[in-house]
Design a protein around this motif. Sequence first.
Motif, PDB file in Angstrom:
ATOM      1  N   SER A  81     102.913  98.615  60.033  1.00 33.48           N
ATOM      2  CA  SER A  81     103.209  98.140  61.387  1.00 33.48           C
ATOM      3  C   SER A  81     104.626  97.573  61.489  1.00 33.48           C
ATOM      4  CB  SER A  81     102.203  97.053  61.765  1.00 33.48           C
ATOM      5  OG  SER A  81     102.631  96.322  62.883  1.00 33.48           O
ATOM      6  N   LYS A  82     105.297  97.903  62.607  1.00 31.57           N
ATOM      7  CA  LYS A  82     106.637  97.358  62.883  1.00 31.57           C
ATOM      8  C   LYS A  82     106.549  96.335  64.019  1.00 31.57           C
ATOM      9  CE  LYS A  82     109.201 101.376  61.361  1.00 31.57           C
ATOM     10  NZ  LYS A  82     108.516 102.644  61.379  1.00 31.57           N
ATOM     11  N   ASP A  83     105.512  95.579  63.999  1.00 33.00           N
ATOM     12  CA  ASP A  83     105.265  94.571  65.032  1.00 33.00           C
ATOM     13  C   ASP A  83     106.432  93.578  65.087  1.00 33.00           C
ATOM     14  OD1 ASP A  83     104.263  92.573  66.690  1.00 33.00           O
ATOM     15  OD2 ASP A  83     102.329  92.468  65.703  1.00 33.00           O
ATOM     16  N   TRP A  84     106.874  93.248  66.292  1.00 32.50           N
ATOM     17  CA  TRP A  84     108.015  92.350  66.463  1.00 32.50           C
ATOM     18  C   TRP A  84     107.717  90.976  65.889  1.00 32.50           C
ATOM     19  CZ3 TRP A  84     107.411  87.916  69.345  1.00 32.50           C
ATOM     20  CH2 TRP A  84     106.297  87.865  70.193  1.00 32.50           C
ATOM     21  N   ARG A  85     106.449  90.578  65.864  1.00 31.78           N
ATOM     22  CA  ARG A  85     106.101  89.265  65.303  1.00 31.78           C
ATOM     23  C   ARG A  85     106.344  89.240  63.800  1.00 31.78           C
ATOM     24  NH1 ARG A  85     100.356  89.274  68.121  1.00 31.78           N
ATOM     25  NH2 ARG A  85     100.611  91.375  67.322  1.00 31.78           N
ATOM     26  N   LYS A  86     106.114  90.366  63.152  1.00 31.57           N
ATOM     27  CA  LYS A  86     106.385  90.474  61.720  1.00 31.57           C
ATOM     28  C   LYS A  86     107.871  90.256  61.450  1.00 31.57           C
ATOM     29  CE  LYS A  86     103.743  93.580  59.039  1.00 31.57           C
ATOM     30  NZ  LYS A  86     103.479  94.906  58.480  1.00 31.57           N
ATOM     31  N   LEU A  87     108.704  90.844  62.306  1.00 34.88           N
ATOM     32  CA  LEU A  87     110.153  90.703  62.149  1.00 34.88           C
ATOM     33  C   LEU A  87     110.610  89.263  62.358  1.00 34.88           C
ATOM     34  CD1 LEU A  87     111.291  93.997  63.878  1.00 34.88           C
ATOM     35  CD2 LEU A  87     111.170  93.508  61.428  1.00 34.88           C
ATOM     36  N   ILE A  88     109.954  88.549  63.251  1.00 28.16           N
ATOM     37  CA  ILE A  88     110.284  87.133  63.463  1.00 28.16           C
ATOM     38  C   ILE A  88     109.995  86.338  62.190  1.00 28.16           C
ATOM     39  CG2 ILE A  88     109.555  85.024  64.670  1.00 28.16           C
ATOM     40  CD1 ILE A  88     109.374  86.729  67.213  1.00 28.16           C
TER      41      ILE A  88
END
Length: 106
Positions: A81-88
């Motif tokens: 998953s490339k979920d934006w929350r993961k990036l945060i």
Amino acid sequence: MAWLFLVLSGLGEVGFVTSMKLSDGFRRWKGTAGAVASGFVSFYCLSLAIRDIPISTAYGIWTGIGSIGSVLLGMFFFKESKDWRKLIFVAMIIVGVIGLKVVSGV
């Protein structure tokens, strides 16, 4: 030079985790060999780095590099998953790693 060894040890950690994934539970010899070699490089370079860098700083940065690299490789090569929350949260790890470097005094 200690910081170079620390970065190399972190990259070795990323290679170790990636090779473990590719080894399919140590059933594929190329992945297994890669995990053993990467693990050796990672721990050897970490042992050289902690001669001059405090262990608390070195270990935190080492695990941070390993975590960030593993998450990014998982996203781009293993279709995670490339979920934006993961990036945060990855960004938070980066800030923590930078903070450890700044306050280490080395």
